[in-house]
Design a protein around this motif. Sequence first.
Motif, PDB file in Angstrom:
ATOM      1  N   LEU A 248       0.837  -1.204   0.000  1.00 12.82           N
ATOM      2  CA  LEU A 248       0.000   0.000   0.000  1.00 12.82           C
ATOM      3  C   LEU A 248       0.872   1.255   0.000  1.00 12.82           C
ATOM      4  CD1 LEU A 248      -2.603  -1.038   2.735  1.00 12.82           C
ATOM      5  CD2 LEU A 248      -2.639  -1.547   0.282  1.00 12.82           C
ATOM      6  N   GLN A 249       0.448   2.234  -0.772  1.00 14.51           N
ATOM      7  CA  GLN A 249       1.082   3.549  -0.772  1.00 14.51           C
ATOM      8  C   GLN A 249       0.235   4.492   0.071  1.00 14.51           C
ATOM      9  OE1 GLN A 249       4.042   3.966  -2.012  1.00 14.51           O
ATOM     10  NE2 GLN A 249       4.120   1.939  -2.992  1.00 14.51           N
ATOM     11  N   GLY A 250       0.890   5.272   0.916  1.00 17.17           N
ATOM     12  CA  GLY A 250       0.179   6.113   1.864  1.00 17.17           C
ATOM     13  C   GLY A 250       0.193   7.581   1.523  1.00 17.17           C
ATOM     14  N   HIS A 261       0.622   8.678   8.418  1.00 16.40           N
ATOM     15  CA  HIS A 261       0.556   8.230   7.038  1.00 16.40           C
ATOM     16  C   HIS A 261      -0.646   7.287   6.933  1.00 16.40           C
ATOM     17  CE1 HIS A 261       4.682   9.789   6.404  1.00 16.40           C
ATOM     18  NE2 HIS A 261       4.837   9.407   7.662  1.00 16.40           N
ATOM     19  N   TYR A 263      -3.408   4.763   4.937  1.00 15.00           N
ATOM     20  CA  TYR A 263      -3.434   3.752   3.899  1.00 15.00           C
ATOM     21  C   TYR A 263      -4.826   3.140   3.858  1.00 15.00           C
ATOM     22  CZ  TYR A 263       1.618   4.014   4.706  1.00 15.00           C
ATOM     23  OH  TYR A 263       2.893   4.453   4.881  1.00 15.00           O
ATOM     24  N   ARG A 264      -5.217   2.635   2.686  1.00 14.00           N
ATOM     25  CA  ARG A 264      -6.522   1.989   2.542  1.00 14.00           C
ATOM     26  C   ARG A 264      -6.332   0.633   1.868  1.00 14.00           C
ATOM     27  NH1 ARG A 264     -11.791   3.407   2.997  1.00 14.00           N
ATOM     28  NH2 ARG A 264     -11.160   5.530   3.531  1.00 14.00           N
ATOM     29  N   GLN A 332      -8.766   0.405   6.936  1.00 13.79           N
ATOM     30  CA  GLN A 332      -7.983   1.633   7.066  1.00 13.79           C
ATOM     31  C   GLN A 332      -6.809   1.398   8.017  1.00 13.79           C
ATOM     32  OE1 GLN A 332     -10.296   5.176   7.858  1.00 13.79           O
ATOM     33  NE2 GLN A 332     -12.099   4.346   6.779  1.00 13.79           N
ATOM     34  N   LYS A 334      -2.979   3.168   9.626  1.00  7.96           N
ATOM     35  CA  LYS A 334      -2.269   4.428   9.875  1.00  7.96           C
ATOM     36  C   LYS A 334      -0.937   4.159  10.554  1.00  7.96           C
ATOM     37  CE  LYS A 334      -3.643   7.229  13.206  1.00  7.96           C
ATOM     38  NZ  LYS A 334      -4.362   8.290  13.970  1.00  7.96           N
ATOM     39  N   SER A 344       5.894   9.056   2.663  1.00  3.87           N
ATOM     40  CA  SER A 344       5.244   7.908   3.283  1.00  3.87           C
ATOM     41  C   SER A 344       5.956   6.628   2.878  1.00  3.87           C
ATOM     42  CB  SER A 344       3.776   7.829   2.856  1.00  3.87           C
ATOM     43  OG  SER A 344       3.058   8.955   3.292  1.00  3.87           O
ATOM     44  N   GLN A 346       6.277   2.590   2.107  1.00  2.00           N
ATOM     45  CA  GLN A 346       5.342   1.592   1.598  1.00  2.00           C
ATOM     46  C   GLN A 346       4.980   0.628   2.728  1.00  2.00           C
ATOM     47  OE1 GLN A 346       6.103  -2.141  -1.014  1.00  2.00           O
ATOM     48  NE2 GLN A 346       5.749  -0.479  -2.486  1.00  2.00           N
TER      49      GLN A 346
END
Length: 362
Positions: A248-250, A261, A263-264, A332, A334, A344, A346
């Motif tokens: 995931l990229q934040g 940061h 992320y989803r 979600q 964080k 952020s 990875q």
Amino acid sequence: MKRWWCLCLLVLPGWAAADVLSDYATRWPLTLATDDAGAYRVEVSAELYRATQSPALRDLDVINADGQAVPATVFAAAQPETGTASYRELRWFPLPVDARQAVDDIALEVRRNADGSVVRIETRGAGASTVAGAANARAWLIDASAVRERIVALELEWRSDASFDHRYRVEASDDLRNWQVVQSHVQLVELRNGGAKLEQRRISLDGQGRYLRLSPVAVSSGEPLPLTRIHAVIAPRLKPVAWQWQALQGQAVKEANATAHLYRLDGRFPVEQVDLLLDGNDAAEWILYSRDADDASWQRRAGPWMAFQVGQGADGNRSPSQMLGHVVRDRQWKLVSRSASAASPQLRLGYRNESLVFLAQG
């Protein structure tokens, strides 16, 4: 072959029983390899994790050819074993316990080598009883300090002409001072009736230490156990876990006295492990949180831990991943750090594919 359907159920206020399949958002055909297995297993893929909405995967159903849902449940991924159990003979020493003593009433001096292996046991104090001979001992100290693998049981041997039924307790210690019960009640039996024989020589263990102590639950005046050998049963080796990862990229946001940061995650993946990929040479202390919806409270999942990276690629050196200790299916995530840069990292979430097991009905 019969045709089955593994379906992802939409959360609807109501549904029409006359047209069951129309109440599902997506369906995947399943062809059974055999018709008479009774129970079948389907691996839950990334596609299924993304399609389902329920945190417990309760909207995932199996429908038979008659349009009826069959009993099905999701099982956690199991770590497969390779090979069979092995055996290792252990050194053991009789303890001076007679019919009037308990094993905790004696004072012992245990001499050990530098590697921790027991060399000799002696009693201390005036009037202490002498160490009993092996044939008359009622309690034993077992030296498992040389075994690095997981011991799942003990296998005992004794003189074949014995006949007894005794109860014992097994304790474990790493320092010969502090003891913890790993099996509170075991029955060792050898009984004969004519030509028939009943025996129980195996002791299953619920824990392990460098040293084990086998002592009677109640000191008896009956015949002692004529012990001759003790073997450790070593658990089969476990195959490496086949971890799957979601990268995931934040997005960096400012919080009070810290940088967060966000992320989803786009599915109900059973996350058990987290890893960070930093940008170049970097090090920072992190705390990881997660939640399932915008109006839910953030729950701490890992940290604080120091994540670092030196160099890139195969020649680089980076911090190990963090285990969560349980499965988390939140969407979600964080990361929070007081010393992190604006970029952020990875976030990599590790999971193992679960299995949907269902019964062949209809």
